[in-house]
Design an enzyme around this catalytic site. Structure first.
Site, PDB file in Angstrom:
ATOM      1  N   ASN A   1      -0.530  -3.516   6.421  1.00 38.93           N
ATOM      2  CA  ASN A   1      -0.313  -2.519   6.007  1.00 38.93           C
ATOM      3  C   ASN A   1       0.553  -1.842   6.950  1.00 38.93           C
ATOM      4  OD1 ASN A   1      -2.412  -2.961   3.896  1.00 38.93           O
ATOM      5  ND2 ASN A   1      -3.825  -2.497   5.399  1.00 38.93           N
TER       6      ASN A   1
ATOM      7  N   HIS B   1     -11.602   3.428  -2.590  1.00 30.02           N
ATOM      8  CA  HIS B   1     -12.225   2.406  -1.387  1.00 30.02           C
ATOM      9  C   HIS B   1     -13.807   2.635  -1.114  1.00 30.02           C
ATOM     10  CE1 HIS B   1     -11.820   1.317   2.837  1.00 30.02           C
ATOM     11  NE2 HIS B   1     -10.961   0.652   2.405  1.00 30.02           N
TER      12      HIS B   1
ATOM     13  N   GLU C   1      -7.816   8.398  -4.629  1.00 30.90           N
ATOM     14  CA  GLU C   1      -6.727   8.009  -3.939  1.00 30.90           C
ATOM     15  C   GLU C   1      -5.230   8.266  -4.533  1.00 30.90           C
ATOM     16  OE1 GLU C   1      -7.243   3.936  -2.748  1.00 30.90           O
ATOM     17  OE2 GLU C   1      -9.029   4.165  -2.641  1.00 30.90           O
TER      18      GLU C   1
ATOM     19  N   SER D   1      -5.303   0.962  -3.324  1.00 28.24           N
ATOM     20  CA  SER D   1      -5.152  -0.030  -2.173  1.00 28.24           C
ATOM     21  C   SER D   1      -4.840  -1.286  -2.766  1.00 28.24           C
ATOM     22  CB  SER D   1      -6.225   0.144  -1.273  1.00 28.24           C
ATOM     23  OG  SER D   1      -7.691  -0.271  -1.727  1.00 28.24           O
TER      24      SER D   1
ATOM     25  N   ASP E   1      -7.410  10.865  -0.809  1.00 32.48           N
ATOM     26  CA  ASP E   1      -7.160   9.883   0.179  1.00 32.48           C
ATOM     27  C   ASP E   1      -5.825   9.249   0.211  1.00 32.48           C
ATOM     28  OD1 ASP E   1      -7.074   7.627   1.792  1.00 32.48           O
ATOM     29  OD2 ASP E   1      -9.219   6.938   1.355  1.00 32.48           O
TER      30      ASP E   1
ATOM     31  N   HIS F   1      -2.662   4.672   1.722  1.00 35.07           N
ATOM     32  CA  HIS F   1      -1.640   3.845   1.364  1.00 35.07           C
ATOM     33  C   HIS F   1      -0.160   4.562   0.994  1.00 35.07           C
ATOM     34  CE1 HIS F   1      -3.774   0.250   2.009  1.00 35.07           C
ATOM     35  NE2 HIS F   1      -4.764   0.904   1.406  1.00 35.07           N
TER      36      HIS F   1
ATOM     37  N   LYS G   1      -2.105   2.589   9.009  1.00 37.55           N
ATOM     38  CA  LYS G   1      -1.346   1.897   8.008  1.00 37.55           C
ATOM     39  C   LYS G   1       0.120   2.206   8.267  1.00 37.55           C
ATOM     40  CE  LYS G   1      -5.119   0.746   5.341  1.00 37.55           C
ATOM     41  NZ  LYS G   1      -6.465   1.586   4.689  1.00 37.55           N
TER      42      LYS G   1
HETATM   43  C1  LIG Z   1      -7.646   1.532   4.767  1.00 40.67           C
HETATM   44  C2  LIG Z   1      -8.288   2.473   4.005  1.00 40.67           C
HETATM   45  C3  LIG Z   1      -9.244   3.260   4.511  1.00 40.67           C
HETATM   46  C4  LIG Z   1      -9.956   3.322   5.934  1.00 40.67           C
HETATM   47  O1  LIG Z   1      -8.996   3.710   6.775  1.00 40.67           O
HETATM   48  P1  LIG Z   1      -9.041   2.798   8.112  1.00 40.67           P
HETATM   49  O2  LIG Z   1      -8.260   3.705   9.230  1.00 40.67           O
HETATM   50  O3  LIG Z   1      -8.697   1.544   8.202  1.00 40.67           O
HETATM   51  O4  LIG Z   1     -10.517   3.037   8.684  1.00 40.67           O
HETATM   52  C5  LIG Z   1      -9.653   4.451   3.686  1.00 40.67           C
HETATM   53  N1  LIG Z   1      -9.104   4.729   2.359  1.00 40.67           N
HETATM   54  C6  LIG Z   1      -8.335   3.631   1.835  1.00 40.67           C
HETATM   55  C7  LIG Z   1      -7.947   3.881   0.639  1.00 40.67           C
HETATM   56  C8  LIG Z   1      -7.637   2.767   2.579  1.00 40.67           C
HETATM   57  O5  LIG Z   1      -7.221   1.715   2.106  1.00 40.67           O
END
Ligand SMILES: *Cc1c(COP(=O)(O)O)cnc(C)c1O
Length: 364
Positions: A27, A113, A159, A163, A188, A191, A222
């Protein structure tokens, strides 16, 4: 070796079981995990402030690096304030139960997620799930929630870039619905940050919706290439979380060296170099989508759905033999019968690497 744009080469290769492969699973969308300037910032801060923070943020774990990172994140997001957690998972697990509880309703996109689901479960709020990006169902859940919980808080959780599918939420419409029903929105951007919008703005910034989204969440692990999670929002929200978010209060603060690295990553993402990296990522995505005769991707995540787990595993195995690491994603990470290859493209990939992957992908 420096490339012409002054961007250092980075880790697009991975060694698995003694084989060196081209990695299409990370990522690290802008290649920042291997950026020398960020590595130096981390090393220098470790020598200066120590490798560990030694305690939680509210005891003695807060360094000037944490505070500066939070100020810079807020500025990058255009919000009053921001709060950094050890991971994105910790941000979700701390924030959701701080904001909602028994008597409240959370309405969640089906493809959200795991950490968002876990945060809702931990909160005790009632959860309603709408089919992925289904605005009609979202509206009917909102209407139901408002009517059945007149005194409760109603929160939408979704989101911006998903993801496992790499598609985007219809954010304008979601914000409109949220306002019509007097709900709040947690978005969120894990990505999307660094990929969509300028700088670290994410999709909210790209669409000019940041000011209308109460809780902007993201990860520093990421596209930013380091590690950590954050929440951006009003000063009131952040002060509230500082006093309520258990994963913030009761956890050892991230290392000051990590905070310093995040600051360096944030600077680069917001600089002209960041624009160059984003443009390079877009070029790579264009090569891939043209070669494979597919629509231009909305993010750096390209799902290639094969259906059965056996087919997906066989394709992963075949690509492995050809020198590429492309993971097969299966149930329960994705729905049954939608097993897929999840290809992630980075600005750090060369066009040759993208081209050779496209030649190796033959299942279509
Ligand atoms: C990876 C991810 C997270 C978590 O983030 P980390 O910093 O890896 O704990 C949260 N939400 C989504 C959509 C993700 O892909």
């Amino acid at each position: 070796m420096e490339s012409e744009a002054g961007v250092a080469p980075s880790g697009t290769r991975i060694t698995i079981a003694g084989r060196e492969l081209v990695n299409f699973s990370s990522n690290d969308y802008l290649g920042l995990a291997f950026h020398p300037e960020i590595a130096s910032a981390m090393a220098e801060a470790a020598l200066r402030y120590g490798v560990g923070s030694t305690a939680s943020r509210l005891i003695c774990g807060t360094s000037s690096e944490h505070l500066a990172l939070e100020e810079e994140l807020a500025a990058a997001k255009g919000t009053e304030a921001a709060l950094v957690f050890s991971t994105g998972v910790a941000a979700a697990m701390g924030t959701i139960p701080a904001l909602v509880g028994r008597g409240d309703v959370v309405i969640l996109d089906k493809l959200a997620h795991a950490c968002l689901i876990d945060g809702i479960h931990a909160s005790g709020a009632k959860m309603r799930v709408f089919p992925h990006n289904d605005l009609t169902k979202l509206a009917s859940h909102l209407a139901w929630a408002r009517e059945s919980h007149p005194d409760g808080r109603v929160m939408i959780v979704t989101e911006s870039v998903f993801s496992m599918d790499g598609d985007v939420a219809p954010l304008h419409e979601i914000v409109e619905l949220k306002e019509r029903y007097g709900a709040i929105l947690l978005l969120d951007e894990a990505h999307a940050v660094g990929v969509r919008g300028g700088g670290a703005q994410g999709l909210a910034g790209e669409l000019g919706l940041g000011a209308r989204i109460e809780v902007q969440m993201g990860t520093l692990g990421k596209a930013l290439g380091v590690s950590g999670g954050y929440i951006a929002g009003t000063r009131t929200l952040i002060d509230f979380l500082i006093n309520k978010a258990r994963s913030f209060i009761f956890s050892t603060a991230p290392s000051p060296a990590v905070a310093a690295a995040c600051r360096a990553a944030l600077r680069i993402v917001q600089s002209a170099e960041g624009d160059v990296l984003r443009a390079r990522l877009q070029e790579n995505l264009l090569i891939l989508s043209t070669e494979l005769n597919m629509a231009t991707p909305s993010s750096a995540i390209i799902p290639m759905i094969l259906g059965s787990e056996e087919r997906a595993m066989a394709e992963t195995e075949r690509l492995f033999e050809g020198g590429f690491f492309v993971p097969a994603i299966r149930y329960p990470t994705v729905a049954k019968h939608t097993a897929r290859l999840r290809v992630t493209v980075s600005a750090a990939h060369s066009s040759e690497q993208i081209n050779s992957l496209c030649k190796a992908i033959t299942y279509r």
